[in-house]
Design a protein around this motif. Structure first.
Motif, PDB file in Angstrom:
ATOM      1  N   VAL A  13      39.651 -14.364   4.851  1.00  0.00           N
ATOM      2  CA  VAL A  13      40.295 -13.891   6.077  1.00  0.00           C
ATOM      3  C   VAL A  13      40.115 -14.910   7.191  1.00  0.00           C
ATOM      4  N   SER A  14      41.195 -15.250   7.833  1.00  0.00           N
ATOM      5  CA  SER A  14      41.135 -16.124   9.007  1.00  0.00           C
ATOM      6  C   SER A  14      41.908 -15.460  10.138  1.00  0.00           C
ATOM      7  N   SER A  15      41.440 -15.665  11.338  1.00  0.00           N
ATOM      8  CA  SER A  15      42.082 -15.048  12.495  1.00  0.00           C
ATOM      9  C   SER A  15      42.798 -16.097  13.334  1.00  0.00           C
ATOM     10  N   TYR A  16      43.749 -15.644  14.112  1.00  0.00           N
ATOM     11  CA  TYR A  16      44.429 -16.532  15.047  1.00  0.00           C
ATOM     12  C   TYR A  16      44.716 -15.739  16.321  1.00  0.00           C
ATOM     13  N   LEU A  17      44.801 -16.440  17.422  1.00  0.00           N
ATOM     14  CA  LEU A  17      45.098 -15.820  18.713  1.00  0.00           C
ATOM     15  C   LEU A  17      46.445 -16.296  19.199  1.00  0.00           C
ATOM     16  N   SER A  18      47.229 -15.400  19.759  1.00  0.00           N
ATOM     17  CA  SER A  18      48.523 -15.771  20.324  1.00  0.00           C
ATOM     18  C   SER A  18      48.414 -15.809  21.839  1.00  0.00           C
ATOM     19  N   CYS A  19      49.512 -16.111  22.497  1.00  0.00           N
ATOM     20  CA  CYS A  19      49.530 -16.091  23.958  1.00  0.00           C
ATOM     21  C   CYS A  19      49.248 -14.675  24.461  1.00  0.00           C
ATOM     22  N   GLY A  20      48.676 -14.602  25.653  1.00  0.00           N
ATOM     23  CA  GLY A  20      48.577 -13.319  26.311  1.00  0.00           C
ATOM     24  C   GLY A  20      49.960 -12.899  26.803  1.00  0.00           C
ATOM     25  N   MET A  21      50.103 -11.635  27.185  1.00  0.00           N
ATOM     26  CA  MET A  21      51.382 -11.166  27.714  1.00  0.00           C
ATOM     27  C   MET A  21      51.148 -10.389  28.998  1.00  0.00           C
ATOM     28  N   SER A  22      51.809 -10.831  30.053  1.00  0.00           N
ATOM     29  CA  SER A  22      51.773 -10.144  31.342  1.00  0.00           C
ATOM     30  C   SER A  22      53.108  -9.436  31.537  1.00  0.00           C
ATOM     31  N   ALA A  23      53.055  -8.200  32.006  1.00  0.00           N
ATOM     32  CA  ALA A  23      54.297  -7.433  32.152  1.00  0.00           C
ATOM     33  C   ALA A  23      54.203  -6.524  33.366  1.00  0.00           C
ATOM     34  N   GLY A  24      55.361  -6.248  33.941  1.00  0.00           N
ATOM     35  CA  GLY A  24      55.390  -5.363  35.103  1.00  0.00           C
ATOM     36  C   GLY A  24      56.771  -4.796  35.320  1.00  0.00           C
ATOM     37  N   GLY A  25      56.856  -3.777  36.166  1.00  0.00           N
ATOM     38  CA  GLY A  25      58.131  -3.121  36.409  1.00  0.00           C
ATOM     39  C   GLY A  25      58.572  -2.358  35.173  1.00  0.00           C
ATOM     40  N   ARG A  26      59.866  -2.456  34.855  1.00  0.00           N
ATOM     41  CA  ARG A  26      60.415  -1.801  33.670  1.00  0.00           C
ATOM     42  C   ARG A  26      60.644  -2.874  32.606  1.00  0.00           C
ATOM     43  N   TRP A  27      60.018  -2.716  31.474  1.00  0.00           N
ATOM     44  CA  TRP A  27      60.078  -3.774  30.460  1.00  0.00           C
ATOM     45  C   TRP A  27      59.925  -3.182  29.066  1.00  0.00           C
ATOM     46  N   ALA A  93      58.413 -19.628  25.703  1.00  0.00           N
ATOM     47  CA  ALA A  93      58.460 -20.161  27.062  1.00  0.00           C
ATOM     48  C   ALA A  93      57.125 -20.074  27.783  1.00  0.00           C
ATOM     49  N   ALA A  94      56.077 -19.620  27.096  1.00  0.00           N
ATOM     50  CA  ALA A  94      54.773 -19.403  27.738  1.00  0.00           C
ATOM     51  C   ALA A  94      53.996 -20.709  27.822  1.00  0.00           C
ATOM     52  N   GLY A  95      54.424 -21.576  28.727  1.00  0.00           N
ATOM     53  CA  GLY A  95      53.783 -22.876  28.863  1.00  0.00           C
ATOM     54  C   GLY A  95      52.339 -22.808  29.311  1.00  0.00           C
ATOM     55  N   ASP A  96      51.978 -21.795  30.067  1.00  0.00           N
ATOM     56  CA  ASP A  96      50.596 -21.663  30.550  1.00  0.00           C
ATOM     57  C   ASP A  96      49.764 -20.727  29.683  1.00  0.00           C
ATOM     58  N   GLY A  97      50.280 -20.380  28.498  1.00  0.00           N
ATOM     59  CA  GLY A  97      49.533 -19.509  27.609  1.00  0.00           C
ATOM     60  C   GLY A  97      49.729 -18.033  27.863  1.00  0.00           C
ATOM     61  N   VAL A  98      50.660 -17.685  28.746  1.00  0.00           N
ATOM     62  CA  VAL A  98      50.921 -16.276  29.054  1.00  0.00           C
ATOM     63  C   VAL A  98      52.428 -16.033  28.999  1.00  0.00           C
ATOM     64  N   ALA A 101      57.007 -10.515  30.782  1.00  0.00           N
ATOM     65  CA  ALA A 101      58.090  -9.560  30.566  1.00  0.00           C
ATOM     66  C   ALA A 101      58.252  -8.700  31.806  1.00  0.00           C
ATOM     67  N   GLY A 102      59.500  -8.373  32.138  1.00  0.00           N
ATOM     68  CA  GLY A 102      59.759  -7.564  33.328  1.00  0.00           C
ATOM     69  C   GLY A 102      59.459  -8.336  34.596  1.00  0.00           C
ATOM     70  N   GLU A 103      59.080  -7.622  35.626  1.00  0.00           N
ATOM     71  CA  GLU A 103      58.746  -8.235  36.907  1.00  0.00           C
ATOM     72  C   GLU A 103      57.420  -7.665  37.394  1.00  0.00           C
ATOM     73  N   GLY A 104      56.488  -8.565  37.704  1.00  0.00           N
ATOM     74  CA  GLY A 104      55.173  -8.121  38.121  1.00  0.00           C
ATOM     75  C   GLY A 104      54.156  -8.334  37.020  1.00  0.00           C
ATOM     76  N   ASP A 105      52.936  -7.874  37.284  1.00  0.00           N
ATOM     77  CA  ASP A 105      51.863  -8.082  36.298  1.00  0.00           C
ATOM     78  C   ASP A 105      50.932  -6.877  36.226  1.00  0.00           C
ATOM     79  N   GLU A 106      51.531  -5.689  36.271  1.00  0.00           N
ATOM     80  CA  GLU A 106      50.707  -4.482  36.200  1.00  0.00           C
ATOM     81  C   GLU A 106      49.970  -4.343  34.879  1.00  0.00           C
ATOM     82  N   ALA A 107      50.552  -4.896  33.815  1.00  0.00           N
ATOM     83  CA  ALA A 107      49.935  -4.805  32.487  1.00  0.00           C
ATOM     84  C   ALA A 107      49.633  -6.204  31.961  1.00  0.00           C
ATOM     85  N   PHE A 108      48.529  -6.314  31.246  1.00  0.00           N
ATOM     86  CA  PHE A 108      48.190  -7.581  30.604  1.00  0.00           C
ATOM     87  C   PHE A 108      47.577  -7.282  29.243  1.00  0.00           C
ATOM     88  N   LEU A 109      48.088  -7.949  28.207  1.00  0.00           N
ATOM     89  CA  LEU A 109      47.615  -7.745  26.847  1.00  0.00           C
ATOM     90  C   LEU A 109      47.242  -9.079  26.215  1.00  0.00           C
TER      91      LEU A 109
END
Length: 304
Positions: A13-27, A93-98, A101-109
């Motif tokens: 088993v090997s693990s990998y990490l993807s970009c984080g995701m920031s989301a806000g508004g309706r998405w 398109a996540a050049g900075d690693g994030v 989606a939507g507008e704003g950053d109320e959620a982060f995963l």
């Protein structure tokens, strides 16, 4: 010998990490089916998870995480009634690693997954429900939350060796989620995973995994489990879905397949997993894998 550790090691088993995701508004974001295990953890905010083929969506709150164990498309959204945009362009398109989606950053995963070598689905994934959801409100989930928090820190601060540390932490998180699942709801799990949660069956499993080449009998395994022969046979069949000696044959064949992948001779492999002759080994291998050891090696050589 720990059977869970055995199987995870065998699968490499090997693990990998993807970009984080920031989301806000309706998405709403649609993800393709994952190849292995896929996980996401909500570090901020709330959202919905909908997995194709499951009747009910899951509400995710801050601190929650989930693992998908089936190759099914899924959607993360603030509102599941919204048309979902595909995930790939957002993450590409996540050049900075994030990804955003939507507008704003109320959620982060944060998210990632686990890749396997070998027959992962039959050995591990088929015995799990399609979604393992760990709620932040579950007291027993503290160790999972700790692992997720440490992954987040490593990804945000990017210290030396941070990606490698985060990937190892993700494997720690997976093992703890599997433990939590077995402790919390063993009745929903079948196969050898369910056996790990049953004291009688687990004792027999530990014996077979510690000495797979030993000429085990049901009576000897019953003594290791401190029950009668009939009790062990019935309990093992009921929990794991096959008898103890049938399970032993399957486990020996899995070990043999891994040794064949490493290039060992068939005679050496046969002896290492408890068979006195290549012919006896070949019969057991073909019954389990659907092909002879030589055919299996040939398929590996041709990449099929």
């Amino acid at each position: 010998m720990d059977p869970l550790e055995d199987v995870l090691s065998l699968l490499q088993v090997s693990s990998y990490l993807s970009c984080g995701m920031s989301a806000g508004g309706r998405w709403a974001v649609a993800f393709p089916p994952p190849a292995g295990l896929k996980f996401n953890a909500v570090r901020r905010g709330d959202c919905w998870l909908r997995v194709d083929g499951l009747p009910d969506p899951v509400r995710l709150h801050e601190g929650d995480c989930f693992v998908l164990t089936r190759p099914r498309p899924f959607t993360l959204a603030s509102d599941l009634a919204l048309p979902a945009e595909p995930a790939h362009p957002l993450f590409a398109a996540a050049g900075d690693g994030v990804a955003r989606a939507g507008e704003g950053d109320e959620a982060f995963l944060i998210g990632g997954g686990f890749d396997f070598v070998g027959r992962a689905r039959e050995l591990l994934l088929d015995d799990l429900p399609p979604v393992l959801h760990v709620s932040a409100s579950t007291p027993e989930a503290a160790t999972v939350r700790w692992a997720v928090g440490e992954i987040d820190v490593e990804l945000r601060r990017r210290p030396m060796g941070g990606t490698l540390v985060a990937e190892h932490l993700a494997l720690v998180m997976l093992i703890r989620i599997l433990r939590l699942h077995l402790e919390r709801d063993p009745g929903r799990t079948a196969g050898w995973l369910a056996g790990l949660a049953d004291p009688t069956v687990a004792a027999a499993l530990r014996g077979m995994h510690a000495r797979p080449a030993h000429p085990w009998t049901v009576a000897e395994l019953a003594r290791a489990a401190a029950v009668s022969r009939s009790t062990l046979a019935a309990r093992f069949k009921d929990v794991v879905g096959k008898g103890p000696l049938e399970y032993l044959t399957h486990w020996r064949v899995e070990l043999a397949a891994e040794r064949i992948r490493r290039g060992e001779t068939l005679a050496t492999v046969a002896r290492s997993v408890g068979y006195g002759s290549e012919s006896a080994f070949s019969v057991a291998f073909k019954r389990t894998m659907g092909c002879s050891p030589r055919a299996y090696r040939s398929r590996l050589a041709h990449g099929s």
